[in-house]
Structures are given as structure tokens and as C-alpha cells.
Write a protein that holds these residues in place. Sequence first.
Motif, PDB file in Angstrom:
ATOM      1  N   ALA A 130     -31.748  -5.136  -7.261  1.00  0.00           N
ATOM      2  CA  ALA A 130     -30.701  -3.701  -7.384  1.00  0.00           C
ATOM      3  C   ALA A 130     -29.530  -4.152  -7.731  1.00  0.00           C
ATOM      4  O   ALA A 130     -29.256  -3.913  -9.072  1.00  0.00           O
ATOM      5  N   ALA A 131     -28.832  -4.823  -7.594  1.00  0.00           N
ATOM      6  CA  ALA A 131     -27.427  -5.181  -7.786  1.00  0.00           C
ATOM      7  C   ALA A 131     -26.968  -6.359  -8.907  1.00  0.00           C
ATOM      8  O   ALA A 131     -26.108  -5.918  -9.791  1.00  0.00           O
ATOM      9  N   SER A 132     -27.474  -6.945  -9.041  1.00  0.00           N
ATOM     10  CA  SER A 132     -27.526  -7.662 -10.043  1.00  0.00           C
ATOM     11  C   SER A 132     -27.786  -7.269 -11.550  1.00  0.00           C
ATOM     12  O   SER A 132     -27.115  -7.849 -12.449  1.00  0.00           O
ATOM     13  N   MET A 133     -28.771  -5.901 -11.533  1.00  0.00           N
ATOM     14  CA  MET A 133     -28.954  -5.583 -12.671  1.00  0.00           C
ATOM     15  C   MET A 133     -27.825  -4.695 -12.816  1.00  0.00           C
ATOM     16  O   MET A 133     -28.349  -3.951 -14.098  1.00  0.00           O
ATOM     17  N   GLY A 134     -27.574  -4.122 -11.653  1.00  0.00           N
ATOM     18  CA  GLY A 134     -26.427  -3.001 -12.145  1.00  0.00           C
ATOM     19  C   GLY A 134     -25.721  -3.301 -13.310  1.00  0.00           C
ATOM     20  O   GLY A 134     -24.945  -2.088 -14.412  1.00  0.00           O
ATOM     21  N   ASN A 135     -25.254  -4.265 -13.844  1.00  0.00           N
ATOM     22  CA  ASN A 135     -24.087  -5.136 -15.160  1.00  0.00           C
ATOM     23  C   ASN A 135     -25.475  -5.252 -16.104  1.00  0.00           C
ATOM     24  O   ASN A 135     -24.639  -5.480 -17.034  1.00  0.00           O
ATOM     25  N   MET A 136     -26.768  -5.002 -15.790  1.00  0.00           N
ATOM     26  CA  MET A 136     -27.691  -5.658 -17.181  1.00  0.00           C
ATOM     27  C   MET A 136     -27.448  -3.702 -17.654  1.00  0.00           C
ATOM     28  O   MET A 136     -27.413  -3.228 -17.532  1.00  0.00           O
ATOM     29  N   ALA A 137     -27.606  -4.233 -19.591  1.00  0.00           N
ATOM     30  CA  ALA A 137     -27.894  -2.835 -20.108  1.00  0.00           C
ATOM     31  C   ALA A 137     -29.003  -2.649 -20.263  1.00  0.00           C
ATOM     32  O   ALA A 137     -29.972  -3.696 -20.487  1.00  0.00           O
ATOM     33  N   MET A 138     -29.779  -1.381 -19.974  1.00  0.00           N
ATOM     34  CA  MET A 138     -31.202  -1.432 -19.630  1.00  0.00           C
ATOM     35  C   MET A 138     -30.835  -0.620 -20.751  1.00  0.00           C
ATOM     36  O   MET A 138     -30.564   0.659 -21.955  1.00  0.00           O
ATOM     37  N   PRO A 139     -32.702  -0.413 -21.459  1.00  0.00           N
ATOM     38  CA  PRO A 139     -32.757   0.530 -22.586  1.00  0.00           C
ATOM     39  C   PRO A 139     -32.907   1.745 -22.109  1.00  0.00           C
ATOM     40  O   PRO A 139     -32.719   2.618 -21.093  1.00  0.00           O
ATOM     41  N   THR A 140     -32.285   2.900 -23.252  1.00  0.00           N
ATOM     42  CA  THR A 140     -32.501   3.742 -23.159  1.00  0.00           C
ATOM     43  C   THR A 140     -33.564   4.216 -24.269  1.00  0.00           C
ATOM     44  O   THR A 140     -34.224   3.910 -24.790  1.00  0.00           O
ATOM     45  N   GLU A 141     -33.276   6.208 -23.868  1.00  0.00           N
ATOM     46  CA  GLU A 141     -35.005   6.477 -24.147  1.00  0.00           C
ATOM     47  C   GLU A 141     -34.123   6.820 -25.066  1.00  0.00           C
ATOM     48  O   GLU A 141     -33.008   7.046 -26.079  1.00  0.00           O
ATOM     49  N   ALA A 142     -35.003   7.194 -26.649  1.00  0.00           N
ATOM     50  CA  ALA A 142     -35.010   6.503 -28.002  1.00  0.00           C
ATOM     51  C   ALA A 142     -34.419   8.525 -28.768  1.00  0.00           C
ATOM     52  O   ALA A 142     -35.020   9.404 -27.582  1.00  0.00           O
ATOM     53  N   LYS A 143     -33.476   8.600 -28.864  1.00  0.00           N
ATOM     54  CA  LYS A 143     -33.152  10.480 -29.144  1.00  0.00           C
ATOM     55  C   LYS A 143     -33.851  11.114 -30.771  1.00  0.00           C
ATOM     56  O   LYS A 143     -34.431  10.235 -31.212  1.00  0.00           O
ATOM     57  N   THR A 144     -33.701  11.862 -30.643  1.00  0.00           N
ATOM     58  CA  THR A 144     -34.412  12.712 -32.005  1.00  0.00           C
ATOM     59  C   THR A 144     -33.455  13.559 -32.129  1.00  0.00           C
ATOM     60  O   THR A 144     -32.652  14.113 -31.673  1.00  0.00           O
ATOM     61  N   ALA A 145     -33.728  13.848 -33.364  1.00  0.00           N
ATOM     62  CA  ALA A 145     -32.668  15.409 -33.499  1.00  0.00           C
ATOM     63  C   ALA A 145     -33.217  15.308 -34.958  1.00  0.00           C
ATOM     64  O   ALA A 145     -34.492  15.201 -35.659  1.00  0.00           O
ATOM     65  N   LYS A 146     -32.981  16.950 -35.389  1.00  0.00           N
ATOM     66  CA  LYS A 146     -33.526  17.676 -36.490  1.00  0.00           C
ATOM     67  C   LYS A 146     -32.703  17.926 -37.512  1.00  0.00           C
ATOM     68  O   LYS A 146     -31.431  17.866 -37.625  1.00  0.00           O
ATOM     69  N   GLY A 147     -32.949  18.073 -38.453  1.00  0.00           N
ATOM     70  CA  GLY A 147     -32.056  18.620 -39.744  1.00  0.00           C
ATOM     71  C   GLY A 147     -32.685  19.110 -40.907  1.00  0.00           C
ATOM     72  O   GLY A 147     -33.709  19.866 -40.738  1.00  0.00           O
TER      73      GLY A 147
END
Length: 126
Positions: free
Chosen positions: A41-58
Amino acid sequence: MKSVQLAIALGLTTLTAACGQKAESPPSPEANQSSAMNESAASMGNMAMPTEAKTAKGSGTVTAIDKAAGKITLEHQAIPEAGWPAMTMAFDAKPAVIDGVTVGDKVTFDLALKDGGGEVTTISKQ
């Protein structure tokens, strides 16, 4: 008799010396696993974790449609969820999503935001 007394004295001396020390036991498998998980877990702290997909309305106006390329160009109002001011830009869109609109239509739309752009996931005439 002296040998018995000597054995007892040596035994008591050994026990007395050991009283102040804790016995060391080998670490349990659970402790080893927990330690390995903590290191992982400590070594994973340096990894970029996937983020949730963002949505928007327009909302805006359709200015161009290219079904073959899967693009729709919209002159849209500001989209705060994306941090975008009002502008005209092309978006990815599946042909089925843009079938019901034509150039000049006033529309509202939903976007899946990705890589500085977006994909129109739904669109409706106003």
C-alpha cells in the motif's frame, strides 16, 4: 546433596535472569501478510490511480455534424463542471446519439469528460 543444591541454585539463577525478558516468538503468518500489505500500500501511494469518469451538462446550438467521423460541433454556454467558458468546439458522439438533431438546433446535452475534451452521451432539442 551438594550437587542437588547446586542444580537448584543454577536453575533459580537462570529463571531469575530470564524473568525480566520477554520470550521472542516467530512472527505469525498473519503478521507477515499484514506487513507485506502495508509495504504494498505504501508503494502504491506513488502510483497514479484511475479516477472516476466526470460528467457534465451543457446547452447550446449545433453548428456542424460529421456522422462518419463521429463528431458534433456545438456552440455551447459555459460548462462549470468542466471549467470551460462559452465557446464552440467539436465533441465525439456516436451516430445513434446525434441522429435526431440537425445544424441550427438548440440543444441540451450530457458529456462524459475525458482527456481535456468530451463525448456527447445524450442530446435533446430544446
